[in-house]
Write an enzyme that holds these catalytic residues in place. Sequence first.
Site, short mmCIF file in Angstrom:
data_model
loop_
_atom_site.label_atom_id
_atom_site.label_comp_id
_atom_site.label_asym_id
_atom_site.label_seq_id
_atom_site.Cartn_x
_atom_site.Cartn_y
_atom_site.Cartn_z
N SER A 41 0.79 -1.28 -0.02
CA SER A 41 -0.04 -0.03 0.13
C SER A 41 0.88 1.25 -0.05
CB SER A 41 -0.93 0.09 1.46
OG SER A 41 -1.66 1.08 1.21
N GLY A 42 0.77 2.26 -0.87
CA GLY A 42 1.37 3.43 -1.15
C GLY A 42 2.73 3.22 -1.93
N THR A 62 -2.09 2.11 -7.87
CA THR A 62 -3.19 2.87 -8.50
C THR A 62 -2.63 3.71 -9.63
OG1 THR A 62 -4.36 2.44 -6.61
CG2 THR A 62 -5.18 4.20 -8.13
N ASN A 114 -0.57 4.92 3.64
CA ASN A 114 -1.01 5.55 2.33
C ASN A 114 -2.27 6.49 2.24
OD1 ASN A 114 -1.45 6.32 -0.56
ND2 ASN A 114 -1.81 3.92 -1.05
N SER A 163 -5.15 4.64 -0.15
CA SER A 163 -4.97 3.16 -0.24
C SER A 163 -6.20 2.49 -0.92
CB SER A 163 -4.73 2.69 1.25
OG SER A 163 -4.69 1.44 1.08
N SER A 164 -5.89 1.65 -1.77
CA SER A 164 -7.09 0.84 -2.31
C SER A 164 -7.61 -0.27 -1.25
CB SER A 164 -6.73 0.13 -3.71
OG SER A 164 -6.53 1.33 -4.62
N GLY A 180 -0.91 -5.91 -2.45
CA GLY A 180 0.64 -6.64 -2.23
C GLY A 180 0.37 -7.37 -1.11
N GLU A 209 1.01 -8.35 2.48
CA GLU A 209 0.75 -7.26 3.92
C GLU A 209 1.07 -8.04 5.04
OE1 GLU A 209 -2.87 -4.41 2.32
OE2 GLU A 209 -3.15 -5.69 4.03
#
Length: 1051
Positions: free
Chosen positions: A147-148, A152, A197, A200-201, A409, A411
């Site tokens: 994340s980050g 995206t 992030n 973050s998605s 990804g 985590e």
Amino acid sequence: MMELKIQLIPTGEIILPPGKNGENFCHNCKVVASDGVRAMMESALTARDRVGVQDFVLLENYTSEAAFIENLRKRFKENLIYTYIGSVLVSVNPYKDLEIYTKNHMERYRGVNFYEVSPHIYAVADNSYRSMRTEGKDQCILISGESGAGKTEASKKILQYYAITCPASEQVQTVKDRLLQSNPVLEAFGNAKTLRNDNSSRFGKYMDIQFDFKGAPVGGHIINYLLEKSRVVHQNHGERNFHIFYQLIEGGEEDLLRRLGLERSPLQYQYLVKCLIRSVFINCIYVIKALRISDSHNSYFPFSVFCYGGEEGSACITSDTQIKYLARLLGVNGSVLTEALTHKKIIAKGEELMSPLNLEQASSARDALSKAVYGRTFTWLVNKINASLAYTDDSHKHYSVIGLLDIYGFEVFQHNSFEQFCINYCNEKLQQLFIELTLKSEQEEYEAEGITWEPVQYFNNKIICDLVEEKFKGIISILDEECLRPGDASDFTFLEKLEDTVGGHPHFVTHKLADGKTRKVMGREEFRLLHYAGEVNYNVNGFLDKNNDLLFRNLKEVMVMSENNILTQCFDREELSDKKRPDTAATQFKASLAKLMEILMSKEPSYVRCIKPNDSKQAGRFDEVLIRHQVKYLGLMENLRVRRAGFAYRRRYEVFLQRYKSLCPDTWPNWQGKLADGVSTLVKHLGYKPEEYKLGRSKIFIRFPKTLFATEDALETRKHSLATKLQAGWKGYSQKYVLSVFCLPSLAAIAVQAWWRGILAKRRAQRRRQAANTIRRFVKGFIYRHKERCPENEYFLDYVRYSFLMNLRRNLPKNVLDKSWPTPPAALKEASEHLRKLCMQNMVWSYCKKISPEWKHQMEQKMIASELFKDKKDNYPQSVPKLFVSTRLNGEDINPKVLQALGSEKMKYAVPVTKYDRKGYKPRPRQLLLTGSSAIIAEEGKLKQRIDYGALKGISVSSLSDGLFVLHVPSDDNKQKGDVVLQSDHVIETLTKIAICAEKINNININQGSIKFTVGQGKEGIIDFTPGSELLVAKAKNGHLSVTAPRLNSR
């Protein structure tokens, strides 16, 4: 003299700038273009000590993680954020804008072979597009990372590349716009701020971009995976809920918030923490409309429910207002919703019983409803976007596809729960697919080139995937079994069941099964999985609840009965009649993941691995510990090892020979034979050893990077001698050219000059003849200007008319008050008058069209006031610039008893006034209220006097600037005690309102000197008006009411 110049652009690509005439040519470069020559990727190897290598495969010490990270650091410091591992792109988030995404950069990568330019996201996008077009195979691009890390943004850049570079038509452009516009909508509803992030998605996304036979994008389809619904009801400290809630509250229009019953501050709601900016929400509404999602404001009704669902203290319903708004937004009955939120339906022996819920159970029921509504509405939104992107042309049913997988990804947090378990399981499956496809593509290339394939040793993570997903024995099966079994199943019984079933698995550990050292870092409620990327501890608390993801039956019954047109599509009535228990969340995710694997296996993959350089989102900061962690979890070293197991470098014969042919006398300047023979001659001259290379059918394979580096260094040395020869040849050629130019015969120059002079003379004579004819026609026209139209004057008259019309066009009146108009010639007087009327009508029509209903009503009142008081009353000019208001008293200014006494009568106007007694003229404060049928004088909570408009004989007012006026009523009316003397600070406005309401416009008398009024039965009073310096109202000695008022205007 020509100089050989090179330029290093921000992507790390070396180009040759264009020459004076725009041409450029280099014998060692494959591409020639007017905007500069792209040197091949190998050109950057000479600067490898400063900027690293562009392909990790070329690392000498490829097994060293430190060398891998050092190469990343070198490139990151030079703003070179992209690096290859073979065909895999590694991207490092720069946390700043780089000038490498312009249209010029897109053109540089368009239609160019993968290794001809420096690494870039556009190279991956273009390579997939060209493979789809030339080979006719569907493609997919897999984007993964923490994340980050920029996943995206990477998918956005790919979409933008296709939107700019692909063929387009009006219909195709619409599809391109919708593909790009789907991102901000999905980000608003599916992204949130986390500790790592700001955007973050919180869901996985797979998007298919559909291309027609021309290569133009004509449609798309989106599949979403594992939306983090638990974020709706709970966020970790420092994190936020989904963006849309803050955008709705902070950016929604006042009218929309009022309809939804929301307040502007997010701090009023337990589910929300902080707020975003207004413009994001306005843009979101625009995009939703552009995507053809009907009634965009209604789309927010279900989402506004969560603001109510999370108010403080709402676990127990204590406010009828809250439940009223909730029921209206959800489109259900309020009492039924109240019962469903506070009771649970139990079916025992065929009978339905309602069991009340305690505070904790009611809170859980509320949260379950919130998650269910949000999750299903998000799926509805994705389906709506898919409908707007659908390819509807039946004439060409076949289309090609490029898929984009933007998924979470690996985590590893301090506290890992059910969501991290599913996410990491997904990454295990993707890693398994990645290794299989990478080895498969390597093996296919070796076989195609006729080179012996050497088996590669690698860690096969199938053992971990089986541990999670194996039927009856896997963790998901055990979790489902524990969720479905009767009795007191809990998260801890699930953990015990895992220990009994898979306790002996080499990749599974719990606190009970671990050794003493491991127990110190594991909790009793945790189990550990040894993933391909490392060890992860999962806390079982909440596993069963999140996996069940069930909604009480009575809550589901309430939602099925909803009248909201969105929720009716989200909750199907067939769910109530379906006796089959719905699949658990883990089983659904496992099934959707299996379908995703099928989709990816049917396509040719490309990979983008995204890396986050630091946790503080700072540009230029390279956190080596964090990056080493990501390199490990992304499996980059394993990927590099697999790629380097064979040959580090491979190129087609024609490319290799074109670049390095200058190093061998036999191949320079051109090789006339077969390409394979030329390459063989070249490498023998360079002294390659047999174990350093292999020759395939169409490519050369070099095993060690040092062999390529030595060849590149030799080329760099060779360039200097070549440059010297080129410069010498150019100098000789340029000197010959200068001599040939100055030795041209002078007779040729004289002949050309004479011919050109003759051409110029003919042109001047022709212009003079034309000018003389024009002057002659004007003179004749002026002489015959007063006669009928004839050949002699027609040119002149036409010109006069044309001049008038052009002058009129430049000098048209600007507005209705502008009376100017150019003087027309005699022949156009009638036409000029018609044009003048039409122009005036058009300006009047345009002005009237712009007038709003409110302003029209204001002007109508002002017109009546003008008819009544203009040039008749002194203070009228002061009232003109002031707008009339609908009332001078607000609801709280009027006593509730008065409003109750009025009943159903609608109050049209209210104003505070001063009433003078008929005896003694004592001033008393009153309120004048105008209704549809009467004028009412009120005092505090009493209606002192009601005057029906039909009984109102007239109204008298002075011509001075005072505010006194008299309402005359019939003297024989027993209900009335006599005429009423009132004073208002807004006398012009008040009298205008009375005249309009009572329809007494012609019954207002403006008197000079004095006004007589009836005091009682047969008695009269007089008001004397005299001009003075200031306003003074008092009883005179003669018994009259004396009013002194200043003169403001002289009439």
